[in-house]
Design a protein around this motif. Structure first.
Motif, short mmCIF file in Angstrom:
data_model
loop_
_atom_site.label_atom_id
_atom_site.label_comp_id
_atom_site.label_asym_id
_atom_site.label_seq_id
_atom_site.Cartn_x
_atom_site.Cartn_y
_atom_site.Cartn_z
N VAL A 1 2.89 10.77 3.73
CA VAL A 1 1.12 10.27 3.46
C VAL A 1 1.42 8.79 4.56
CG1 VAL A 1 -0.50 10.67 2.63
CG2 VAL A 1 0.97 11.92 2.30
N ALA A 2 2.28 8.21 3.28
CA ALA A 2 1.66 6.48 3.11
C ALA A 2 1.63 6.15 5.14
CB ALA A 2 2.25 5.97 2.44
N GLU A 3 2.83 6.66 5.37
CA GLU A 3 3.85 6.26 7.10
C GLU A 3 3.01 7.26 7.90
OE1 GLU A 3 8.21 5.06 5.36
OE2 GLU A 3 8.13 6.90 6.40
N PHE A 4 2.36 7.86 7.15
CA PHE A 4 1.41 8.63 8.55
C PHE A 4 0.21 8.12 8.33
CE2 PHE A 4 1.78 13.89 7.19
CZ PHE A 4 3.04 13.70 7.77
N GLY B 1 7.46 8.92 8.61
CA GLY B 1 6.00 9.64 8.69
C GLY B 1 5.59 8.95 9.96
N SER B 2 5.57 7.94 10.79
CA SER B 2 5.46 7.23 11.83
C SER B 2 5.90 8.35 12.78
CB SER B 2 6.03 6.38 11.13
OG SER B 2 6.69 5.85 11.40
N LEU B 3 7.59 8.49 12.42
CA LEU B 3 8.32 9.07 13.78
C LEU B 3 7.71 10.25 13.48
CD1 LEU B 3 10.78 9.12 14.85
CD2 LEU B 3 11.90 10.03 13.62
N VAL B 4 7.40 11.09 12.60
CA VAL B 4 6.67 13.28 12.82
C VAL B 4 5.35 12.59 14.07
CG1 VAL B 4 5.61 14.65 11.89
CG2 VAL B 4 7.22 13.75 10.98
N SER C 1 0.81 -0.99 0.22
CA SER C 1 -0.10 -0.61 -0.09
C SER C 1 0.60 1.17 -0.18
CB SER C 1 -1.10 0.18 1.12
OG SER C 1 -0.65 -0.55 2.48
N LYS C 2 1.87 0.84 0.59
CA LYS C 2 2.78 2.57 0.37
C LYS C 2 2.83 2.40 -0.43
CE LYS C 2 5.12 1.50 4.67
NZ LYS C 2 5.53 0.69 5.87
N PHE C 3 3.79 1.38 -1.32
CA PHE C 3 4.20 1.70 -2.98
C PHE C 3 3.57 2.23 -3.34
CE2 PHE C 3 7.29 -2.22 -1.68
CZ PHE C 3 8.25 -1.77 -1.60
#
Length: 274
Positions: free
Chosen positions: A209-212, A220-223, A137-139
């Motif tokens: 955005v995908a990691e958000f 993104g998750s670290l943000v 999904s992230k790709f």
């Protein structure tokens, strides 16, 4: 004489590079001074805008943390590179198909434009529903965000071929494939690299955005984690590494463009000199 001319050109390019680097460094120092004055005068509270020293400390903390590189930075870079490559291959393959015949272009291109106008970020939750929370999904999200700059520039480049060369090829009874390979693609190379340049930056946005939306790893998750902890210097540090990643991709693609579309760079340089 040509050797002297080549040496003079190299010297001139090095001098231009040195002047540009000096101006950029001076502008950076000026920004840091203004930033320090704003924080020192208390114009903005530290929890909104940290001091340059606190930001530098957070960057150094991340830089010396092995888990940051393996669990965050490289995870995001992996998604960016794979998503960008998918977008680049798809864009370069689909672009020529859309100009194979004017009827095909008139029929399909409105759908391309409509799909381009659709906010890709809004499609991200749907892609997560379809493909789950894994790498696929992230790709997909990253490739979707980066795809359109490539395909639009490929189409524009292929249509911008030298008409005199195309007339000559038709007079020689060259078929569509020969005209594509011998005339249209060489003329489109500067456009293709311009599209890849924009797509690389868009790929960083798509990956974040995908990691958000649902990933335990990546910048993104670290943000999200640091926002929850009100770690403002840490957020600035993440932005620094994202900017570094995007800049590195930009310079890499520009270097490839200078190598594989060198005639465009030469033409731009002559135009600038005039």
């Amino acid at each position: 004489m040509s050797t002297k001319s080549g040496s003079s050109d190299r010297t001139e390019r090095l001098l231009d590079l040195a002047v540009s680097a000096s101006l950029s460094f001076g502008l950076f120092i000026l920004c840091v001074i203004v930033w320090q004055m704003i924080t020192a005068l208390g114009l903005l509270p530290a929890y909104l805008v940290p001091t340059p020293a606190a930001t530098a400390h957070a960057i150094w903390r991340d830089m010396t943390d092995p888990h940051f590189w393996s669990g965050q930075f490289l995870q995001t870079l992996y998604v960016v590179v794979v998503g960008f490559l998918i977008a680049a291959v798809m864009g370069i393959l689909i672009g020529p198909l859309l100009i194979v015949h004017p009827l095909v272009e008139r029929s399909v291109y409105p759908f391309v434009v409509a799909f381009q106008a659709m906010p890709k970020i809004a499609m991200a939750p749907l892609i997560l529903v379809w493909f789950g929370y894994g790498h696929t999904s992230k790709f997909m999200i990253t490739a979707l965000v980066a795809f359109f700059p490539v395909v639009v520039n490929v189409i524009a480049g292929l249509k911008a071929g030298d008409e005199r060369q195309l007339i000559l090829m038709r007079a020689l009874r060259a078929n569509w494939w020969t005209r594509l390979v011998r005339v249209r693609i060489p003329n489109a190379m500067p456009y293709i690299f311009a599209g890849l340049d924009v797509a690389a930056v868009f790929a960083v946005i798509g990956a974040v955005v995908a990691e958000f939306l649902g990933s335990p790893n990546g910048l993104g998750s670290l943000v999200i984690i640091r926002q929850t902890n009100f770690d403002t210097p840490g957020l600035f540090s993440v932005l620094f590494f994202l900017a570094a990643m995007g800049s590195a991709l930009h310079f890499l693609i520009n270097a490839m463009g200078r190598k594989f579309a060198f005639w465009s760079q030469s033409s731009d340089s002559k135009t600038a000199q005039r």
